[in-house]
Write a protein that holds these residues in place. Structure first.
Motif, PDB file in Angstrom:
ATOM      1  N   GLN A 100       1.012  -1.164  -0.085  1.00 33.43           N
ATOM      2  CA  GLN A 100      -0.024  -0.049   0.051  1.00 33.43           C
ATOM      3  C   GLN A 100       0.907   1.242  -0.073  1.00 33.43           C
ATOM      4  O   GLN A 100       0.566   2.324  -0.695  1.00 33.43           O
ATOM      5  CB  GLN A 100      -0.926   0.030   1.225  1.00 33.43           C
ATOM      6  CG  GLN A 100      -1.917  -0.794   1.271  1.00 33.43           C
ATOM      7  CD  GLN A 100      -2.883  -1.003   2.349  1.00 33.43           C
ATOM      8  OE1 GLN A 100      -2.443  -0.687   3.302  1.00 33.43           O
ATOM      9  NE2 GLN A 100      -4.121  -1.176   2.173  1.00 33.43           N
ATOM     10  N   ALA A 101       1.921   1.383   0.617  1.00 29.83           N
ATOM     11  CA  ALA A 101       2.801   2.433   0.851  1.00 29.83           C
ATOM     12  C   ALA A 101       3.726   2.453  -0.399  1.00 29.83           C
ATOM     13  O   ALA A 101       3.543   3.776  -0.967  1.00 29.83           O
ATOM     14  CB  ALA A 101       3.768   2.358   1.954  1.00 29.83           C
ATOM     15  N   VAL A 102       3.842   1.567  -0.898  1.00 30.76           N
ATOM     16  CA  VAL A 102       4.587   1.670  -2.518  1.00 30.76           C
ATOM     17  C   VAL A 102       3.852   2.176  -3.468  1.00 30.76           C
ATOM     18  O   VAL A 102       4.007   3.193  -4.190  1.00 30.76           O
ATOM     19  CB  VAL A 102       5.143   0.388  -2.850  1.00 30.76           C
ATOM     20  CG1 VAL A 102       5.635   0.232  -4.396  1.00 30.76           C
ATOM     21  CG2 VAL A 102       6.328  -0.246  -2.041  1.00 30.76           C
ATOM     22  N   GLU A 103       2.468   1.610  -3.482  1.00 30.86           N
ATOM     23  CA  GLU A 103       1.227   2.118  -4.371  1.00 30.86           C
ATOM     24  C   GLU A 103       0.965   3.603  -3.856  1.00 30.86           C
ATOM     25  O   GLU A 103       0.971   4.568  -4.972  1.00 30.86           O
ATOM     26  CB  GLU A 103       0.097   1.447  -4.175  1.00 30.86           C
ATOM     27  CG  GLU A 103       0.230   0.009  -4.776  1.00 30.86           C
ATOM     28  CD  GLU A 103      -1.127  -0.821  -4.524  1.00 30.86           C
ATOM     29  OE1 GLU A 103      -2.082  -0.286  -4.238  1.00 30.86           O
ATOM     30  OE2 GLU A 103      -1.006  -1.944  -4.779  1.00 30.86           O
ATOM     31  N   THR A 104       0.854   4.150  -2.887  1.00 33.76           N
ATOM     32  CA  THR A 104       0.617   5.359  -2.431  1.00 33.76           C
ATOM     33  C   THR A 104       1.895   6.217  -2.920  1.00 33.76           C
ATOM     34  O   THR A 104       1.652   7.363  -3.362  1.00 33.76           O
ATOM     35  CB  THR A 104       0.468   5.807  -0.824  1.00 33.76           C
ATOM     36  OG1 THR A 104      -0.765   4.880  -0.611  1.00 33.76           O
ATOM     37  CG2 THR A 104       0.263   7.112  -0.613  1.00 33.76           C
ATOM     38  N   ILE A 105       3.210   5.770  -2.700  1.00 28.06           N
ATOM     39  CA  ILE A 105       4.265   6.524  -3.185  1.00 28.06           C
ATOM     40  C   ILE A 105       4.338   6.891  -4.613  1.00 28.06           C
ATOM     41  O   ILE A 105       4.565   8.083  -5.063  1.00 28.06           O
ATOM     42  CB  ILE A 105       5.768   6.019  -2.534  1.00 28.06           C
ATOM     43  CG1 ILE A 105       5.727   6.011  -1.024  1.00 28.06           C
ATOM     44  CG2 ILE A 105       6.679   6.409  -3.400  1.00 28.06           C
ATOM     45  CD1 ILE A 105       6.771   5.104  -0.635  1.00 28.06           C
TER      46      ILE A 105
END
Length: 77
Positions: A15-20
């Protein structure tokens, strides 16, 4: 239980990677918008300067004409 924690951690990392990635795309769009706005600002400033110069020329011409009219009126009196 450790496996579940790892799965949760993996999910949060994904999720963090997608958000970034989404935020990076948004940043690129904003950078492009900034460049476009800067160019538009320069164009508008240039147009404003041109119009200001034109306005001053007209004021000068009108002042000259008013001066000529006043001279004619004074010579008639």
């Amino acid at each position: 239980m450790t496996f579940e924690l790892l799965e949760k951690l993996e999910s949060k990392i994904n999720q963090a990677v997608e958000t970034i990635a989404l935020l990076q795309m948004e940043i690129e769009e904003l950078k492009e918008d900034k460049v476009n706005l800067s160019e538009k600002t320069e164009q508008l400033q240039s147009e404003n300067n041109r119009l200001t110069d034109e306005h001053q020329q007209w004021q000068s011409r009108l002042s000259s004409l008013v001066g000529k009219i006043e001279q004619v009126e004074n010579s008639v009196d």
